[in-house]
Design a protein around this motif. Structure first.
Motif, PDB file in Angstrom:
ATOM      1  N   MET A   1       0.849  -1.161   0.000  1.00 35.71           N
ATOM      2  CA  MET A   1       0.000   0.000   0.000  1.00 35.71           C
ATOM      3  C   MET A   1       0.900   1.230   0.000  1.00 35.71           C
ATOM      4  O   MET A   1       1.801   1.362   0.797  1.00 35.71           O
ATOM      5  CB  MET A   1      -0.900  -0.019   1.230  1.00 35.71           C
ATOM      6  N   THR A   2       0.640   2.157  -0.905  1.00 39.18           N
ATOM      7  CA  THR A   2       1.429   3.365  -1.037  1.00 39.18           C
ATOM      8  C   THR A   2       0.692   4.529  -0.407  1.00 39.18           C
ATOM      9  O   THR A   2      -0.492   4.721  -0.634  1.00 39.18           O
ATOM     10  CB  THR A   2       1.676   3.682  -2.534  1.00 39.18           C
ATOM     11  N   ILE A   3       1.405   5.302   0.391  1.00 40.81           N
ATOM     12  CA  ILE A   3       0.810   6.507   0.962  1.00 40.81           C
ATOM     13  C   ILE A   3       1.003   7.613  -0.054  1.00 40.81           C
ATOM     14  O   ILE A   3       2.098   7.844  -0.562  1.00 40.81           O
ATOM     15  CB  ILE A   3       1.458   6.868   2.305  1.00 40.81           C
ATOM     16  N   ILE A   4      -0.069   8.322  -0.338  1.00 43.21           N
ATOM     17  CA  ILE A   4      -0.069   9.323  -1.392  1.00 43.21           C
ATOM     18  C   ILE A   4       0.281  10.682  -0.815  1.00 43.21           C
ATOM     19  O   ILE A   4      -0.570  11.376  -0.286  1.00 43.21           O
ATOM     20  CB  ILE A   4      -1.441   9.368  -2.090  1.00 43.21           C
ATOM     21  N   ASN A   5       1.562  11.046  -0.886  1.00 41.37           N
ATOM     22  CA  ASN A   5       2.006  12.364  -0.427  1.00 41.37           C
ATOM     23  C   ASN A   5       1.273  12.817   0.823  1.00 41.37           C
ATOM     24  O   ASN A   5       0.713  13.910   0.869  1.00 41.37           O
ATOM     25  CB  ASN A   5       1.780  13.400  -1.529  1.00 41.37           C
ATOM     26  N   ALA A   6       1.234  11.959   1.811  1.00 44.19           N
ATOM     27  CA  ALA A   6       0.464  12.276   3.002  1.00 44.19           C
ATOM     28  C   ALA A   6       1.226  13.239   3.902  1.00 44.19           C
ATOM     29  O   ALA A   6       2.318  12.938   4.353  1.00 44.19           O
ATOM     30  CB  ALA A   6       0.152  11.003   3.765  1.00 44.19           C
ATOM     31  N   PRO A   7       0.649  14.413   4.156  1.00 36.98           N
ATOM     32  CA  PRO A   7       1.279  15.313   5.106  1.00 36.98           C
ATOM     33  C   PRO A   7       1.118  14.746   6.508  1.00 36.98           C
ATOM     34  O   PRO A   7       0.315  13.857   6.737  1.00 36.98           O
ATOM     35  CB  PRO A   7       0.494  16.624   4.937  1.00 36.98           C
TER      36      PRO A   7
ATOM     37  N   ALA B   1      -4.102  10.447  -7.880  1.00 33.31           N
ATOM     38  CA  ALA B   1      -3.654   9.164  -7.338  1.00 33.31           C
ATOM     39  C   ALA B   1      -4.822   8.417  -6.699  1.00 33.31           C
ATOM     40  O   ALA B   1      -4.947   7.193  -6.855  1.00 33.31           O
ATOM     41  CB  ALA B   1      -2.533   9.386  -6.327  1.00 33.31           C
ATOM     42  N   LEU B   2      -5.678   9.114  -5.991  1.00 39.34           N
ATOM     43  CA  LEU B   2      -6.844   8.476  -5.379  1.00 39.34           C
ATOM     44  C   LEU B   2      -7.828   7.993  -6.429  1.00 39.34           C
ATOM     45  O   LEU B   2      -8.359   6.881  -6.333  1.00 39.34           O
ATOM     46  CB  LEU B   2      -7.537   9.455  -4.416  1.00 39.34           C
ATOM     47  N   ASP B   3      -8.090   8.817  -7.427  1.00 41.25           N
ATOM     48  CA  ASP B   3      -9.030   8.443  -8.487  1.00 41.25           C
ATOM     49  C   ASP B   3      -8.600   7.177  -9.209  1.00 41.25           C
ATOM     50  O   ASP B   3      -9.439   6.392  -9.660  1.00 41.25           O
ATOM     51  CB  ASP B   3      -9.205   9.586  -9.494  1.00 41.25           C
ATOM     52  N   ALA B   4      -7.300   6.953  -9.309  1.00 46.27           N
ATOM     53  CA  ALA B   4      -6.790   5.762  -9.989  1.00 46.27           C
ATOM     54  C   ALA B   4      -7.179   4.485  -9.243  1.00 46.27           C
ATOM     55  O   ALA B   4      -7.213   3.410  -9.831  1.00 46.27           O
ATOM     56  CB  ALA B   4      -5.278   5.846 -10.139  1.00 46.27           C
ATOM     57  N   HIS B   5      -7.479   4.604  -7.958  1.00 49.15           N
ATOM     58  CA  HIS B   5      -7.807   3.431  -7.141  1.00 49.15           C
ATOM     59  C   HIS B   5      -9.271   3.376  -6.724  1.00 49.15           C
ATOM     60  O   HIS B   5      -9.681   2.444  -6.039  1.00 49.15           O
ATOM     61  CB  HIS B   5      -6.925   3.407  -5.891  1.00 49.15           C
TER      62      HIS B   5
END
Length: 120
Positions: A1-7, A21-25
């Motif tokens: 699982m990849t974290i998407i540029n999470a601040p 990135a979210l829309d892709a999943h």
């Protein structure tokens, strides 16, 4: 699982890069509904026991009745649900009906769930 540029904290703003990135999943609604139906069918202990019995072999309904100690109509009802979702398939040989898992995806789904339960 990849974290998407999470601040480190959510500030309420989502960047376009994060949204892409979210829309892709994101599952489309039809796919999500079909998957939910499969998981709903698999949430029944009797159906899971049937799948467990079909993991290695094609099995006659009469044998399933004996193994589970249930009536033919009760077994048939559960198998119908699994069949409608393409989780099991059947073939007739004279008056006998034999069931098997539809494909290796069902076996993998069951095996992964079982592994997770046995792990904890």
């Amino acid at each position: 699982m990849t974290i998407i540029n999470a601040p480190s904290r959510c500030d309420g703003e989502v960047s376009s890069e994060q949204m892409e990135a979210l829309d892709a999943h994101l599952l489309d609604l039809d796919t999500a509904n079909r998957l939910a139906e499969i998981f709903k069918a698999l949430s029944d202990p009797t159906r899971l026991r049937l799948i467990g019995l079909l993991m290695e072999h094609e099995v006659c309904v009469h044998t399933l009745e004996a193994a589970l100690g249930m009536s033919q109509s009760a077994i048939s009802h559960q198998l119908r649900v699994l069949r409608q979702l393409n989780l099991v398939r059947f073939r007739k040989e004279g008056r006998h009906v034999y069931y098997a898992l539809d494909d290796e995806h069902v076996e993998l789904l069951f095996a992964q769930g079982l592994l997770h339960v046995e792990h904890g």
